[in-house]
Design a protein around this motif. Structure first.
Motif, PDB file in Angstrom:
ATOM      1  N   LEU A 173       0.382  53.575  52.677  1.00 47.26           N
ATOM      2  CA  LEU A 173      -0.287  52.727  53.110  1.00 47.26           C
ATOM      3  C   LEU A 173      -0.688  53.179  54.883  1.00 47.26           C
ATOM      4  CD1 LEU A 173      -0.631  49.779  52.970  1.00 47.26           C
ATOM      5  CD2 LEU A 173       1.686  49.550  53.562  1.00 47.26           C
ATOM      6  N   SER A 174       0.033  53.719  55.499  1.00 51.18           N
ATOM      7  CA  SER A 174      -0.506  54.251  56.931  1.00 51.18           C
ATOM      8  C   SER A 174      -1.515  54.924  57.060  1.00 51.18           C
ATOM      9  CB  SER A 174       1.138  54.832  57.309  1.00 51.18           C
ATOM     10  OG  SER A 174       0.899  55.444  59.040  1.00 51.18           O
ATOM     11  N   LEU A 175      -2.071  55.739  56.439  1.00 48.55           N
ATOM     12  CA  LEU A 175      -2.979  56.560  56.316  1.00 48.55           C
ATOM     13  C   LEU A 175      -4.415  55.975  56.086  1.00 48.55           C
ATOM     14  CD1 LEU A 175      -1.728  60.250  54.692  1.00 48.55           C
ATOM     15  CD2 LEU A 175      -2.675  59.875  56.718  1.00 48.55           C
ATOM     16  N   THR A 176      -3.314  54.892  54.691  1.00 46.53           N
ATOM     17  CA  THR A 176      -4.961  54.061  54.434  1.00 46.53           C
ATOM     18  C   THR A 176      -5.347  53.370  55.797  1.00 46.53           C
ATOM     19  OG1 THR A 176      -4.987  53.729  51.947  1.00 46.53           O
ATOM     20  CG2 THR A 176      -5.384  52.519  53.065  1.00 46.53           C
ATOM     21  N   LYS A 177      -4.229  53.190  56.386  1.00 41.08           N
ATOM     22  CA  LYS A 177      -4.895  51.756  57.622  1.00 41.08           C
ATOM     23  C   LYS A 177      -5.832  52.350  58.502  1.00 41.08           C
ATOM     24  CE  LYS A 177      -0.565  50.037  57.866  1.00 41.08           C
ATOM     25  NZ  LYS A 177       0.804  49.243  57.693  1.00 41.08           N
ATOM     26  N   GLU A 178      -4.816  53.617  58.782  1.00 41.10           N
ATOM     27  CA  GLU A 178      -5.485  54.517  59.910  1.00 41.10           C
ATOM     28  C   GLU A 178      -7.016  54.787  59.605  1.00 41.10           C
ATOM     29  OE1 GLU A 178      -3.293  58.118  60.163  1.00 41.10           O
ATOM     30  OE2 GLU A 178      -0.940  56.777  60.755  1.00 41.10           O
ATOM     31  N   GLY A 179      -6.984  55.370  58.409  1.00 41.62           N
ATOM     32  CA  GLY A 179      -8.242  55.917  58.334  1.00 41.62           C
ATOM     33  C   GLY A 179      -9.090  54.616  58.131  1.00 41.62           C
ATOM     34  N   TYR A 180      -9.444  52.931  57.659  1.00 42.51           N
ATOM     35  CA  TYR A 180      -9.929  51.914  57.770  1.00 42.51           C
ATOM     36  C   TYR A 180     -10.103  51.433  59.295  1.00 42.51           C
ATOM     37  CZ  TYR A 180     -12.375  48.651  55.779  1.00 42.51           C
ATOM     38  OH  TYR A 180     -13.255  47.388  55.261  1.00 42.51           O
ATOM     39  N   PHE A 181      -9.364  51.767  60.536  1.00 39.74           N
ATOM     40  CA  PHE A 181      -8.826  51.470  62.001  1.00 39.74           C
ATOM     41  C   PHE A 181      -9.029  52.183  63.038  1.00 39.74           C
ATOM     42  CE2 PHE A 181      -7.525  47.946  58.666  1.00 39.74           C
ATOM     43  CZ  PHE A 181      -7.839  46.881  59.463  1.00 39.74           C
ATOM     44  N   ALA A 182      -9.573  53.574  62.235  1.00 34.42           N
ATOM     45  CA  ALA A 182      -9.713  54.849  63.785  1.00 34.42           C
ATOM     46  C   ALA A 182     -10.639  54.385  64.218  1.00 34.42           C
ATOM     47  CB  ALA A 182      -9.066  56.547  62.679  1.00 34.42           C
ATOM     48  N   ASP A 183     -11.088  55.256  65.186  1.00 37.67           N
ATOM     49  CA  ASP A 183     -12.281  55.726  65.309  1.00 37.67           C
ATOM     50  C   ASP A 183     -12.881  56.692  64.446  1.00 37.67           C
ATOM     51  OD1 ASP A 183     -14.043  55.813  68.317  1.00 37.67           O
ATOM     52  OD2 ASP A 183     -14.446  57.326  66.663  1.00 37.67           O
ATOM     53  N   PRO A 184     -14.398  56.164  64.450  1.00 40.14           N
ATOM     54  CA  PRO A 184     -14.413  56.849  63.149  1.00 40.14           C
ATOM     55  C   PRO A 184     -14.954  58.789  63.415  1.00 40.14           C
ATOM     56  CG  PRO A 184     -16.231  55.189  64.122  1.00 40.14           C
ATOM     57  CD  PRO A 184     -15.586  54.672  64.894  1.00 40.14           C
ATOM     58  N   ILE A 185     -15.547  59.142  64.517  1.00 43.42           N
ATOM     59  CA  ILE A 185     -15.030  60.337  64.467  1.00 43.42           C
ATOM     60  C   ILE A 185     -14.227  61.116  63.961  1.00 43.42           C
ATOM     61  CG2 ILE A 185     -13.091  61.114  66.660  1.00 43.42           C
ATOM     62  CD1 ILE A 185     -15.224  62.481  67.948  1.00 43.42           C
ATOM     63  N   TYR A 186     -13.065  60.443  63.021  1.00 42.42           N
ATOM     64  CA  TYR A 186     -11.847  61.341  62.653  1.00 42.42           C
ATOM     65  C   TYR A 186     -12.329  60.937  61.124  1.00 42.42           C
ATOM     66  CZ  TYR A 186      -9.091  61.521  66.774  1.00 42.42           C
ATOM     67  OH  TYR A 186      -8.999  60.709  68.333  1.00 42.42           O
ATOM     68  N   LEU A 187     -13.687  60.538  60.235  1.00 42.84           N
ATOM     69  CA  LEU A 187     -13.929  60.436  59.525  1.00 42.84           C
ATOM     70  C   LEU A 187     -13.549  59.047  58.589  1.00 42.84           C
ATOM     71  CD1 LEU A 187     -13.437  64.545  57.514  1.00 42.84           C
ATOM     72  CD2 LEU A 187     -15.686  62.943  60.080  1.00 42.84           C
ATOM     73  N   GLY A 188     -13.143  58.277  59.064  1.00 41.00           N
ATOM     74  CA  GLY A 188     -13.146  57.032  58.327  1.00 41.00           C
ATOM     75  C   GLY A 188     -13.868  56.074  59.198  1.00 41.00           C
ATOM     76  N   ASN A 189     -13.079  55.088  59.128  1.00 44.84           N
ATOM     77  CA  ASN A 189     -13.779  53.585  59.702  1.00 44.84           C
ATOM     78  C   ASN A 189     -15.538  53.628  59.595  1.00 44.84           C
ATOM     79  OD1 ASN A 189     -14.607  51.473  60.846  1.00 44.84           O
ATOM     80  ND2 ASN A 189     -13.562  52.231  63.306  1.00 44.84           N
ATOM     81  N   HIS A 190     -16.205  53.794  58.569  1.00 43.13           N
ATOM     82  CA  HIS A 190     -17.412  54.310  58.184  1.00 43.13           C
ATOM     83  C   HIS A 190     -18.254  52.997  58.757  1.00 43.13           C
ATOM     84  CE1 HIS A 190     -21.412  54.981  57.532  1.00 43.13           C
ATOM     85  NE2 HIS A 190     -21.914  54.169  56.388  1.00 43.13           N
ATOM     86  N   ASP A 191     -19.222  53.548  59.687  1.00 43.26           N
ATOM     87  CA  ASP A 191     -20.520  52.185  59.583  1.00 43.26           C
ATOM     88  C   ASP A 191     -19.345  50.787  60.796  1.00 43.26           C
ATOM     89  OD1 ASP A 191     -22.437  51.244  60.527  1.00 43.26           O
ATOM     90  OD2 ASP A 191     -22.983  49.282  59.032  1.00 43.26           O
ATOM     91  N   TYR A 192     -18.345  51.524  61.569  1.00 46.50           N
ATOM     92  CA  TYR A 192     -16.940  50.844  62.234  1.00 46.50           C
ATOM     93  C   TYR A 192     -16.908  49.263  61.314  1.00 46.50           C
ATOM     94  CZ  TYR A 192     -19.288  53.350  66.533  1.00 46.50           C
ATOM     95  OH  TYR A 192     -20.028  53.888  66.876  1.00 46.50           O
ATOM     96  N   ALA A 193     -16.284  49.896  59.471  1.00 44.97           N
ATOM     97  CA  ALA A 193     -16.371  48.861  59.155  1.00 44.97           C
ATOM     98  C   ALA A 193     -14.821  48.102  59.426  1.00 44.97           C
ATOM     99  CB  ALA A 193     -15.852  49.137  57.698  1.00 44.97           C
ATOM    100  N   GLY A 194     -14.343  48.472  60.036  1.00 48.14           N
ATOM    101  CA  GLY A 194     -12.509  47.932  59.876  1.00 48.14           C
ATOM    102  C   GLY A 194     -12.730  47.240  61.704  1.00 48.14           C
ATOM    103  N   TRP A 195     -13.772  47.755  62.812  1.00 44.90           N
ATOM    104  CA  TRP A 195     -13.359  47.366  63.533  1.00 44.90           C
ATOM    105  C   TRP A 195     -14.258  45.904  63.796  1.00 44.90           C
ATOM    106  CZ3 TRP A 195     -14.756  51.718  67.629  1.00 44.90           C
ATOM    107  CH2 TRP A 195     -13.330  52.530  67.352  1.00 44.90           C
ATOM    108  N   ARG A 196     -15.585  46.064  62.944  1.00 42.48           N
ATOM    109  CA  ARG A 196     -16.699  44.787  62.330  1.00 42.48           C
ATOM    110  C   ARG A 196     -15.613  43.423  61.495  1.00 42.48           C
ATOM    111  NH1 ARG A 196     -21.518  46.167  63.341  1.00 42.48           N
ATOM    112  NH2 ARG A 196     -22.460  48.141  63.360  1.00 42.48           N
ATOM    113  N   MET A 197     -14.090  44.501  61.183  1.00 48.09           N
ATOM    114  CA  MET A 197     -13.188  42.599  60.351  1.00 48.09           C
ATOM    115  C   MET A 197     -12.656  42.328  61.360  1.00 48.09           C
ATOM    116  SD  MET A 197     -10.349  43.863  57.970  1.00 48.09           S
ATOM    117  CE  MET A 197     -11.769  44.269  56.601  1.00 48.09           C
TER     118      MET A 197
END
Length: 241
Positions: A173-197
């Motif tokens: 659960l922690s890794l999923t949340k990190e991947g969704y909201f961390a800076d996209p330079i770490y490969l998740g949060n594509h197109d700022y999906a988490g930040w836009r949310m």
């Protein structure tokens, strides 16, 4: 860029059988892949194998991550690159237990006491997925059954293989949340999906006039490498092995 990953037993390896693009192609997503703009900072890794995961592990992680964060008005976890984020984290310092004390004794601790297992996070995730798949392969279940399985798993007290079920579930659960909201330079949060949310514009120093504004903003989000490096769209992952 040359990347060398160390396996959990200390041997140098790039050990996975199929490239990430091959996983995408196996699900019939060739047309989708070809149409995707190459926008990610690590676009050159499209032709590389997963850094740590096997294809089966990636599919299982995508299945559970999309239960944690399903698609609605915003992309699901896997659509936002969460599996790519987890893969890179498990292959590098966090996954390999860098900075963790991994020698005994191992008395039962409290959450406040930090990591209490004799294995690295990468070993925990790999062993946990293997044990879970032996019981039920989540990736092969219908969506409604996946939700039921994850709800039951979230309350499980029995170990999953050799691992405490709640520790394994908490790491996922922690890794999923990190991947969704961390800076996209770490490969998740594509197109700022988490930040836009959540309406987060990024942690740029030139937003000083917004310091103290604890509210969403219409400022377009910008990550660390915004405008400097390209972004790669995350690959959807097949449910079929």
């Amino acid at each position: 860029m040359t990347l060398v990953y160390h396996s959990i037993n200390g041997e140098i390896s790039m050990h996975h059988r199929f490239s990430r693009r091959a996983v995408l192609l196996s699900m019939g997503g060739a047309a989708l892949s070809a149409s995707m703009p190459v926008r990610h900072a690590f676009a050159q890794m499209d032709a590389e194998p997963w850094a740590f995961l096997t294809d089966d592990e990636a599919r299982w992680l995508a299945a559970i991550a999309d239960i944690f964060i399903p698609e609605d008005d915003h992309p699901s976890a896997s659509q936002a690159g969460v599996v790519d984020y987890i893969d890179m984290q498990l292959a590098t310092g966090y996954g390999q237990g860098q900075g963790l004390y991994l020698q005994g004794p191992f008395p039962e601790g409290t959450p406040e006491q930090g990591w209490q297992l004799p294995v690295t996070p990468a070993e925990l995730i790999r062993n946990g997925i293997a044990a879970a798949r032996e019981e039920t392969d989540l990736a092969t279940l219908p969506d409604t059954d996946r939700l039921t399985w994850v709800e039951a798993f979230s309350k499980r007290e029995d170990p999953i293989g050799d691992a405490p079920a709640q520790t394994f579930f908490g790491e996922l659960l922690s890794l999923t949340k990190e991947g969704y909201f961390a800076d996209p330079i770490y490969l998740g949060n594509h197109d700022y999906a988490g930040w836009r949310m959540v309406g987060f514009p990024g942690a740029h120093a030139y937003f000083t006039e917004r310091v103290g504004d604890n509210a969403p903003t219409k400022q377009p989000p910008m990550g660390i490498a915004h405008g400097q490096l390209g972004h790669r769209a995350p690959r959807p992952i097949s449910q079929e092995g």
